[in-house]
Design a protein around this motif. Structure first.
Motif, PDB file in Angstrom:
ATOM      1  N   TRP A 215       0.816  -1.217   0.000  1.00  0.00           N
ATOM      2  CA  TRP A 215       0.000   0.000   0.000  1.00  0.00           C
ATOM      3  C   TRP A 215       0.853   1.273   0.000  1.00  0.00           C
ATOM      4  CZ3 TRP A 215       0.636   3.123   4.242  1.00  0.00           C
ATOM      5  CH2 TRP A 215       1.288   2.531   5.349  1.00  0.00           C
TER       6      TRP A 215
ATOM      7  N   THR B 212      -3.277   3.099  -2.446  1.00  0.00           N
ATOM      8  CA  THR B 212      -3.884   4.438  -2.384  1.00  0.00           C
ATOM      9  C   THR B 212      -2.863   5.552  -2.546  1.00  0.00           C
ATOM     10  OG1 THR B 212      -3.684   4.367   0.012  1.00  0.00           O
ATOM     11  CG2 THR B 212      -5.769   3.589  -0.950  1.00  0.00           C
ATOM     12  N   ARG B 213      -1.559   5.249  -2.301  1.00  0.00           N
ATOM     13  CA  ARG B 213      -0.526   6.281  -2.436  1.00  0.00           C
ATOM     14  C   ARG B 213       0.107   6.304  -3.834  1.00  0.00           C
ATOM     15  NH1 ARG B 213       3.079   5.986   3.137  1.00  0.00           N
ATOM     16  NH2 ARG B 213       1.340   6.252   4.631  1.00  0.00           N
TER      17      ARG B 213
ATOM     18  N   SER C  43      -5.931  -1.959  -6.400  1.00  0.00           N
ATOM     19  CA  SER C  43      -7.078  -1.401  -5.658  1.00  0.00           C
ATOM     20  C   SER C  43      -6.718  -0.998  -4.234  1.00  0.00           C
ATOM     21  CB  SER C  43      -8.219  -2.423  -5.646  1.00  0.00           C
ATOM     22  OG  SER C  43      -7.794  -3.618  -4.979  1.00  0.00           O
ATOM     23  N   HIS C  44      -5.574  -1.505  -3.726  1.00  0.00           N
ATOM     24  CA  HIS C  44      -5.147  -1.160  -2.357  1.00  0.00           C
ATOM     25  C   HIS C  44      -3.996  -0.168  -2.339  1.00  0.00           C
ATOM     26  CE1 HIS C  44      -7.699  -4.418  -0.892  1.00  0.00           C
ATOM     27  NE2 HIS C  44      -7.130  -5.227  -1.802  1.00  0.00           N
TER      28      HIS C  44
ATOM     29  N   ALA D 160      -9.429   4.292  -6.425  1.00  0.00           N
ATOM     30  CA  ALA D 160      -8.898   4.638  -5.101  1.00  0.00           C
ATOM     31  C   ALA D 160      -7.573   5.360  -5.165  1.00  0.00           C
ATOM     32  CB  ALA D 160      -8.760   3.357  -4.257  1.00  0.00           C
ATOM     33  N   ALA D 161      -6.922   5.383  -6.349  1.00  0.00           N
ATOM     34  CA  ALA D 161      -5.602   6.011  -6.470  1.00  0.00           C
ATOM     35  C   ALA D 161      -5.754   7.496  -6.702  1.00  0.00           C
ATOM     36  CB  ALA D 161      -4.815   5.356  -7.598  1.00  0.00           C
ATOM     37  N   THR D 162      -6.229   8.191  -5.717  1.00  0.00           N
ATOM     38  CA  THR D 162      -6.511   9.622  -5.876  1.00  0.00           C
ATOM     39  C   THR D 162      -5.249  10.463  -5.946  1.00  0.00           C
ATOM     40  OG1 THR D 162      -6.718   9.795  -3.467  1.00  0.00           O
ATOM     41  CG2 THR D 162      -8.752   9.402  -4.732  1.00  0.00           C
ATOM     42  N   SER D 163      -4.111   9.882  -5.592  1.00  0.00           N
ATOM     43  CA  SER D 163      -2.848  10.631  -5.677  1.00  0.00           C
ATOM     44  C   SER D 163      -2.130  10.406  -6.998  1.00  0.00           C
ATOM     45  CB  SER D 163      -1.918  10.207  -4.524  1.00  0.00           C
ATOM     46  OG  SER D 163      -2.513  10.467  -3.272  1.00  0.00           O
TER      47      SER D 163
END
Length: 1844
Positions: free
Chosen positions: A1528, A1556-1557, A1553-1554, A1582-1585
């Motif tokens: 993650w 996120t960073r 999907s996990h 989920a990868a908003t960054s």
């Protein structure tokens, strides 16, 4: 009782035979003639009753021997109606050897010999009285008369009433029809020993038999050679002459002797002439000596005929006294029987050298149409058969062409005689399509009972083949079995004759009725006999040359054998051959196929003309359309037939083959003997495009036949008929036929000796040939009056564009009206007006009348004629007799004649007085561009420029540019007026009058004067300097080769102040080259306004003109101090800026000091150059001192003590930096301090270059010690100074004392570089690069000490310095510093072989803390970053980059096996806090990947993972994807080029999907597809960054884009997205554009190679991201509208750095920025259809991009106008480095404009110009002028100097 009856012992059988033969005495007489050809049958046996005569004849046959008797008995049984019982008895008794009685008495074994007449013998000269001598002469005369009567009687008995011939059978007894006979000439080469068959047949007049002996000489040997191909009737004609003589027609001859060489070849002993005449022909009854003496006295009435000269065997040694050929040679040359007439027959080709040069040549041409008809009428006695045969021949052109050969005509008539009664009209001839089937039908016809014995025919064919192979045409009874002789006699296949080999030695010989029949029977044997296999057969399928080659060994008699074999390969012949082969049809079919296969191979080879004809005959005989098509298509485009005879049949056969050809063909007949009616064979041949005949044989009859054929050749474009004897009658036929050939483009009647009227008649046909381009009438002796008439025709005929006459040459060149009115193709960047189109359509005439003896009155006539005509492009009257008056008249008329290019009056007797008249005459001619007069070289040439209204059209402008390029850049353009009076003997006294004559020309435009090669001297130069201001503003003045002294030459420099137009003075004193030039040179031609279409070029060169300096070039001149002082004093008043270029062999120090001392007194000087001038070793110091003494000196450049250049600032400029280059000056240690002391006086040195000197280690050490005192702010180059490791180490030790050094580089290998770069102020962070220094172990500690002391040194690179791992470890352990970072990069060969652990172990020896380790095995590089002081190792701060095979996965060492992968796994377990891992371009096994994945499972702190460009299998990939679970913290993931299927993609999306960073995801070329993109899009929610997303080359399509577009707005940090090559359509593109609008932070957008179209561009343009830096849309199907919308949206973008719109159609929508784009670095517009019109908008946009570095404009439509626009903006773009203009339409002139733009000062490193229309030589010249122009295919851009 009869002796025969006693010998046989069977009286009854003999009586039956006598009674049988008594019933048919004619048959018996014929057989007697056959078996005993020379026996007299009628003269002595007329009184006997029939049975007694039969008995006497049988006795004569019987005594000939068993073979003759048996053959006769077989003939009786085969040809007569013999009862069966009698036939059995005859064959059993007489048909074998046992039945022939050999018990004959001596009186029956031989014939009684003729008793010699016991007459008076020749008395001795010294005895006897006068009455006795008279009596002797009387008796001698009586003996001679008796012999002559005996000769005539023998001939009468031999020929009788039948047709003459060598034993012709009954079926051939027809009335004789003479063939065509024509006089001919041959090229006799006695030295070569042969007469070659290059015959020139005289056309038009047939030769009769009585004319054969009208020789050209009255004394000596009178020889006639009768030449004809096989079957033409040469032998028949020879016998016909004998018959005519026997009948008393040739009364000019008392005696006639006929010999055949095929019989004479059998004579092996030496002969005298009397033996030849009497022993081998006919013996006198008595006293042969007396008869021979009479023949000698009356030799002019003796005719000797030798048949078959081509068959004569050459003697083995030197000419023996008695060889037959030697006798023939002496008869021809008159050494034997002088005055006799000799006639020889032969095939054309190589003949014996014994023929005299004056021999009369007569050629036999066979039958023409009337003769064939006459022969048919005589052959068929019945009227219906005559009409039927003629009708059949009329319907079949092929058979009719065969009948042109008399022998074939005879065969055809015989076959028709047999076929006509049984076939309907038109069907008989269908059975005779080929020559082979003609002979086949003849054999069937000659069978008396219609039954053909196959065995006998094949056996006879075997005899024929054996004879061909051994060169044998005469056979004896021992050579042929008796049954075969009977068979041949029965079927009229054999003929017999008496062969005499000596007195009393004679025997019966047999031969086939014709050699061609022998060849046909041999072919039958080869095809049908089981004795012959396929390989043996194919060896006989060859192509023979038409030349007859004779050797002693044997004769080549198989001329037609391959043709007959090809004919028998026809399917039509298979039943006949199968019958002969007794039903073995498979064998026959195999042989036929083998023959066809051989012909196919021959058809594809490159063959000579003779073999092509033979091949066509063979192919035509096969009747195979496929083979004919293959042959026709394989023929070369240009088919040449040279020097070998051709018949009408040959041409007919060639025409038949060409009917199967689609492509056109050129036929060229050069020196080939052709029959007059041969052209008729070409009727209807539509494939002929060019047809050429060159031979003296062609006459009026040939021309008449050709005129009938020409209109039928629909594709004929070129007709040539040269070197013939055509008269007005023949030309009249051709003139009538030519209008019927409207497609003709070229006609040639060269060398035909045509009269003037005939030439005029030919020219009259020109208006009727609309497509004619050329008419050649050279070599026809045209008079002057006719020539003027032809000139009138050229003026009045609208299609003629050139008339060229020079001595014998006379050529018309024409332009078809359809082409002159057609609209010419225009370049896309040029627009024509109506006036321009009208100018293109106007006619322009070129008239060249050279060496035609024209005089003054002819010039007046010509002027009056030309004034009424069209515009004249060129008039050339050189080499005539016009003299001064004629030249003056032509010069005065020049302005009225509208000459647009050239008037040439050279070699017309012009004098010096006439020169002034010519100059005054042309003073008012506005269009005169150049006048060149050279009395020494007899040159008078006027060159004209088009009038302003005529300088229109693209073609004219292109031609104008081409003409300019010929003079660029140092020559002069043709647009200005140029007057060249060279080598005319001009002196000072002529100048005043000459300038008055030139005064009228000065006001008409810019004038160039050339007075070179005269005798003006110093007085003339002084006087001319005073007269020049009165001539106005000249453009140039050439005074070369006028004998000027040095003072006069230097005095010309004053002209700079007196002549405002003078800008350049070029002087080479020794070669006396003196040229004064203005600024209107090739680089400023457009400022004259002569080409208004190029305003950009004018504007560009207009601003150049304001700063163009004046220049003085002085070379090959002794430069002593007084001369230099004089020169500088002269130049003091010269306006500036001024460039002074001097060159001499050696310049002394005193002269150099004098020159440098004068520099301050020349404030206008901008450049001083000493090129190719030897300087002393003191010169570097003198020049270096000028940097401080003369503040205006900007740069000093001294190279190799031979080239020195000083650049000066203008007086208005402020002081600035200066540069000093002293390369190759042999500077050593002793010079360093003095040079540094001089350089230290300079305020600001930007660059010092001391490369290629002799400093060495000591000199460099001294220089480094003095370095702090020298104010260098840029760079110091010390390369190539023979330094070692000591200098490199001393550089490291010196760095602390040189705070302004920012970068240094040393390479001690082949490159030998040593460079140091400085900054103006002290700068931290120095960089040092040491390459190939070969450090030894003792150097390591010293290097470490220097590094430890150089605290500002932050980066060191050691490349191939011979440091091993142990020495590196020592170095790392010894380097120590108080604080800071230090990077060490080592590149050594062992880096790719060492293990990972061993490398890590080396790094562990460092005295500082290791913060980063990077290993690249491909680059053989290890990089270690240290931090001082050393601290406790922090695992989280260590990054391990391992790239074992970056970019080269094929190398074996890049394959990480199980052992290495296990090592990696263990390593990663020890690095549990590893943050970064790169494993690229590797090939890891499945087991290894399992260990790697296991190791990754322990790396929970991993932030960056790069696995791109690897070759993993599916199981290994799955293992890696599983290892991604739980990562993650991962921020960057690169899996490019890794094959992902559905299962591995599922694992990947689950892991993503996990994450996120995650900030960067690169999935390039992973075969994701639209379905995979759907799953991937969901995983990325989920990868908003996420900042970077690369999905290029995955074919996601519109469906994938649709899913992706839904998640993009949810990625607020997205800065880069690459979706190139994904099959996105406009629909998907519009959805993507709507989504991208919401990505506010997007900086890089790459969507290339998708069919987005203008809708997507419009969508993007509505609201482009504000921070966009890179936009890539190549090959996106954008149009002008879409491009224009993007341009408007990007205008003024503050962050845009790079834009690519390559391979889109931007015509009309090119980039046009109105606002500044401050950061734009690169624009890619490759292949965007950008032309010259749109480039103007584009270049204005470039000026608004101050940071622009790269412009890519290749593969567009840019021309010279675009080059001019670019050249104008280049100096304004300070950061531009590369311009790519490949594959455009830029000419040499445009390239030169670009070079001029670069010269204005530009940072550009290269301009690519590959594949533009620039000649190679011009490209080299431009490259030498400006090295940054690159014309090569590969990018040869030289690297920029290091550190710039």
């Amino acid at each position: 009782m009869d002796p025969i009856d006693l010998q046989l012992g069977n009286k009854n059988l003999w009586s039956c035979l006598v009674r049988l033969l008594s019933k048919d005495p004619e048959w018996l007489n014929a057989k007697m003639k056959f078996f005993l050809p020379n026996t007299d049958l009628d003269s002595r046996n007329e009184t006997l009753d029939p049975e007694q005569r039969v008995i006497l004849q049988l006795n004569k046959l019987h005594v000939q021997g068993s073979a003759t008797w048996q053959s006769f008995i077989h003939c009786v049984c085969m040809q007569l109606e013999v009862p069966l019982e009698l036939e059995v008895l005859l064959l059993s008794t007489f048909g074998c050897d046992d039945g022939f009685t050999s018990q004959l008495g001596a009186e029956g074994k031989s014939l009684p010999e003729s008793q010699l007449h016991q007459g008076l013998k020749r008395p001795h000269q010294s005895c006897g009285s006068s009455p006795r001598r008279k009596q002797f002469r009387k008796q001698q005369l009586e003996l001679a008369k008796k012999y002559l009567q005996l000769l005539r009687t023998s001939a009468q008995q031999r020929y009788g009433s039948r047709i003459p011939g060598s034993g012709q059978p009954h079926a051939f007894h027809q009335v004789y029809v003479p063939p065509i006979l024509r006089r001919a000439t041959a090229s006799l080469d006695i030295q070569e020993g042969a007469i070659m068959g290059d015959l020139k047949v005289e056309d038009g007049t047939d030769v009769s038999i009585s004319d054969l002996f009208n020789t050209r000489v009255n004394k000596g040997p009178r020889v006639t050679v009768l030449l004809g191909k096989a079957g033409m009737g040469k032998t028949t004609l020879a016998h016909r002459l004998c018959q005519k003589w026997a009948e008393g027609h040739l009364d000019c001859f008392q005696a006639l002797f006929l010999f055949e060489f095929r019989q004479l070849n059998l004579i092996t002993r030496f002969l005298t002439l009397s033996q030849l005449l009497f022993d081998l022909y006919l013996s006198p009854e008595s006293d042969p000596d007396a008869v021979f003496q009479y023949l000698e006295k009356n030799a002019d009435q003796v005719l000797l005929i030798f048949d078959g000269l081509d068959e004569a065997l050459q003697p083995t040694g030197p000419d023996g006294p008695g060889s037959v050929l030697t006798l023939f040679s002496r008869l021809c040359r008159g050494t034997l029987l002088p005055g006799c007439r000799v006639m020889a027959t032969s095939r054309p080709g190589k003949l014996p050298a014994c023929l005299p040069a004056e021999a009369a040549m007569v050629y036999m041409l066979g039958f023409d149409g009337p003769r064939v008809e006459e022969y048919v009428n005589h052959f068929f006695s019945a009227q219906p058969l005559q009409e039927g045969a003629l009708a059949e021949l009329q319907t079949n052109g092929r058979l009719r062409s065969l009948c042109a050969v008399p022998a074939l005509c005879q065969v055809a008539c015989l076959c028709l005689h047999h076929l006509l009664p049984d076939h309907a009209p038109g069907q008989s001839v269908a059975l005779l399509p080929t020559m082979t089937q003609l002979y086949m039908q003849m054999v069937l016809t000659l069978s008396p009972r219609g039954h053909l014995p196959t065995t006998s025919l094949l056996d006879l064919g075997e005899v024929a083949l054996r004879g061909l192979e051994t060169g044998k045409v005469i056979f004896y009874a021992k050579d042929i079995a008796p049954p075969l002789i009977a068979f041949g006699a029965t079927h009229s296949l054999l003929t017999s004759f008496c062969v005499r080999t000596g007195p009393g030695h004679q025997q019966t010989g047999y031969a086939f009725t014709h050699v061609s029949l022998q060849e046909f029977l041999a072919a039958l044997h080869l095809m049908a006999s089981p004795k012959v296999d396929k390989d043996t057969l194919t060896q006989h399928v060859t192509l023979h040359s038409r030349w007859v080659q004779r050797t002693k060994a044997r004769l080549d008699l198989s001329d037609h054998l391959p043709t007959f074999l090809a004919g028998l390969a026809s399917c039509t012949c298979r039943p006949f051959l199968s019958h002969l082969a007794q039903g073995n049809e498979d064998c026959v079919g195999t042989k036929q196929a083998a023959v066809v296969q051989v012909l196919k191979k021959l058809a594809t080879r490159k063959l000579t003309g003779p073999k092509v004809v033979e091949l066509c005959h063979c192919v035509n005989e096969t009747q195979e359309p496929e083979l004919a098509s293959l042959t026709a298509q394989s023929l070369p485009y240009q088919l040449l037939f040279h020097n070998f005879p051709l018949t009408c049949t040959d041409l007919a056969t060639l025409t038949n083959i060409l009917e199967h050809r689609e492509a056109p063909i050129h036929l060229d007949f050069d020196g080939c003997p052709l029959e007059p009616h041969c052209p008729e064979a070409l009727v209807g041949c539509g494939q002929i495009e060019n047809l050429s005949f060159k031979s003296r044989k062609c006459g009026d009859a040939f021309a008449e036949a050709l005129s009938r054929s020409l209109p039928t050749m629909g594709r004929l474009q070129m007709l040539g008929l040269a070197g013939s004897k055509i008269t007005a009658r023949g030309i009249s036929h051709l003139v009538k036929a030519l209008p019927l050939c409207p497609q003709l483009e070229e006609v040639s009647f060269r060398d035909n000796q045509l009269s003037d009227q005939v030439v005029l008649n030919i020219v009259e046909v020109l208006p009727h040939l609309p497509r004619l381009r050329k008419l050649d009438l050279s070599g026809n002796s045209v008079c002057v009056s006719t020539l003027l008439c032809l000139a009138r025709v050229a003026v009045t005929c609208p299609t003629i564009r050139t008339l060229q006459a020079r001595k014998a040459d006379l050529i018309f060149l024409l332009s078809p009206p359809t082409e002159t009115t057609a609209e010419l193709q225009r370049a896309p960047d040029l627009q024509e007006s109506d006036g321009q189109r009208k100018g293109a359509q106007s006619r322009s005439l070129t008239l060249r009348l050279q060496k035609c003896q024209l005089q003054v009155h002819d010039a007046e006539t010509l002027i009056a004629l030309l004034q009424e005509g069209p515009h004249l492009e060129e008039v050339d009257l050189s080499g005539n007799q016009l003299e001064d008056e004629g030249c003056r008249l032509m010069a005065e008329a020049a302005s009225q004649l509208h000459i647009t290019r050239k008037l040439d009056l050279s070699d017309n007797g012009l004098s010096l007085a006439g020169v002034h008249c010519v100059l005054r005459a042309v003073s008012a001619c506005w269009t005169l561009a150049e006048l060149h007069i050279s009395l020494q070289h007899k040159t008078v040439v006027f060159m004209f420029a088009q009038e302003p209204e005529e300088q229109e059209g693209p073609q004219e402008r292109v031609a104008f540019l081409d003409s300019l390029m010929l003079q660029m850049p140092s020559e002069l353009p043709l647009s200005s007026r140029r007057m060249r009076l060279t080598h005319c003997g001009l002196q000072a006294k002529h100048l005043e009058q000459l300038c008055k004559a030139l005064g009228g020309s000065c006001h008409l435009g810019h004038l160039h004067l050339d007075f070179s090669g005269n005798a003006l001297g110093d007085e003339g130069a002084t006087q001319l300097a005073q007269l020049l201001p009165g001539l106005g503003a000249l453009q140039s003045l050439n005074l070369s080769e006028n004998g000027l002294s040095l003072d006069a030459v230097l005095g010309l420099a004053r002209c700079f102040s007196t002549l405002q137009w003078l800008f350049h003075l070029d002087i080479s004193f020794e070669s006396q080259h003196i040229l004064l030039r203005g600024d209107k040179t090739g680089r400023d031609i457009w400022t004259t306004g002569s080409s208004p279409d190029f305003p950009a070029g004018a504007k560009f060169l207009g601003f150049r003109r304001r700063c163009i300096p004046r220049s003085l070039r002085l070379s090959e001149c002794p430069l002593e101090p007084p001369s230099l002082t004089h020169l500088c004093a002269t130049l003091k008043e010269c306006p500036g800026p001024l460039e002074l270029q001097l060159s001499c062999e050696f310049l002394s120090d005193q002269s150099l000091e004098t020159l440098l001392d004068c520099l301050p007194r020349l404030p206008q000087l901008s450049l001083l150059q000493l090129s190719q001038t030897g300087l002393s070793p003191k010169s570097p110091f003198l020049l270096a001192n000028t940097l401080s003494l003369c503040p205006r000196v900007e740069k000093v450049d001294l190279r190799s003590l031979h080239h020195a250049t000083l650049h000066f600032r203008s007086s208005e400029e402020q002081e600035g930096v200066c540069c000093g280059r002293f390369t190759g000056c042999s500077l050593s240690q002793e010079h360093v301090e003095s040079l540094c002391r001089l350089l230290s006086k300079c305020k600001d040195l930007s660059q010092v270059d001391l490369s290629a000197n002799l400093l060495g280690d000591s000199g460099l050490r001294c220089l480094l010690e003095c370095l702090p005192q020298v104010p260098i702010s840029g760079s110091l180059d010390l390369s190539h100074n023979s330094v070692s490791q000591e200098s490199a180490l001393y550089l490291v030790e010196t760095l602390p004392s040189c705070p302004r050094v920012r970068e240094a580089s040393v390479n001690l290998g082949s490159e030998q570089s040593f460079r140091i770069h400085f900054s103006k102020e002290d700068q931290a962070g120095k960089t040092l690069r040491l390459s190939e220094c070969s450090f030894r172990p003792e150097h390591v500690s010293r290097l470490a000490t220097g590094l430890s002391q150089s605290l500002q040194l932050t980066e060191l690179t050691l490349t191939q310095c011979c440091l091993d791992q142990e020495q590196l470890a020592i170095l790392l352990s010894l380097v120590g510093r108080p604080a800071g970072l230090f990077s060490l990069r080592v590149q050594e060969p062992w880096a790719n072989r060492a293990g990972i652990l061993s490398l890590l172990e080396v790094c562990a020896q460092a005295s500082g803390s290791v913060t980063e380790i990077s290993i690249s095995k491909t680059q053989q590089q290890l990089c270690v970053q240290l931090e001082f002081p050393r601290q406790e190792e922090n695992p989280e701060a260590v990054a391990l980059r391992w790239d074992p095979a970056s970019g080269t996965p094929r190398l074996a060492h890049c394959d990480l096996g199980t052992h290495h992968s296990l090592l990696v796994g263990q390593l990663m377990e020890t690095c549990a806090r590893l943050q970064q891992l790169r494993l690229t371009s590797s090939c890891v096994s499945t087991e290894g990947l399992t260990h790697l994945a296991s190791g990754l499972g322990h790396c929970h702190h991993l932030e960056e993972l790069d696995l791109s460009n690897n070759q993993f299998d599916e199981e290994g990939t799955k293992a890696l994807m599983r290892a991604l679970e739980g990562k993650w913290r991962l921020k960057r993931l690169d899996l490019g080029h890794l094959l992902l299927n559905s299962s591995t993609l599922t694992l990947l999306t689950h892991g993503l999907s996990h994450m996120t960073r995650l900030q960067s995801l690169r999935l390039k070329r992973n075969s994701i597809g639209d379905v995979g993109c759907c799953h991937l899009s969901e995983a990325l929610r989920a990868a908003t960054s996420l900042e970077e997303l690369d999905l290029s080359h995955n074919q996601i399509g519109d469906a994938g884009v649709q899913h992706l577009a839904t998640i993009l707005p949810g990625l607020p940090e997205l800065r880069k997205i690459d979706l190139s090559v994904n099959s996105i359509s406009p629909a998907g593109g519009m959805q993507l554009a709507e989504s991208l609008v919401l990505c506010r932070h997007l900086e890089e957008l790459m969507l290339g190679c998708n069919a987005l179209g203008d809708p997507t561009a419009l969508g993007l343009a509505r609201e482009l991201p504000q921070h966009l830096r890179v936009l890539h849309l190549p090959f996106s199907h954008l149009g002008p509208g879409g491009a224009l919308s993007l341009t408007q949206a990007l205008d003024g973008s503050p962050h845009l750095e790079e834009i690519s719109l390559a391979e889109n159609n931007l015509a009309g929508g090119v980039l046009r920025f109105c606002k500044e784009l401050p950061l734009l670095r690169q624009i890619d517009l490759v292949s965007c259809k950008i032309d010259n019109q749109t480039i103007k908008l584009l270049t204005s946009s470039f000026t608004r991009c101050p940071a622009l570095e790269v412009i890519l404009l290749s593969w567009n439509l840019l021309g010279d106008e675009a080059a001019a626009e670019l050249a104008q903006v280049l100096p304004q773009m300070g950061r531009l480095k590369r311009v790519d203009l490949e594959k455009n339409q830029i000419t040499a002139f445009g390239a030169w404009l670009l070079a001029e733009g670069l010269a204005q000062g530009s940072s550009i490193q290269v301009i690519r110009l590959w594949n533009n229309p620039i000649p190679c030589d011009m490209a080299q010249r431009l490259k030498s002028q400006e090295p940054r122009l690159d014309f090569a295919f590969f990018d040869n851009q030289s690297q920029a100097p290091w550190g710039t």
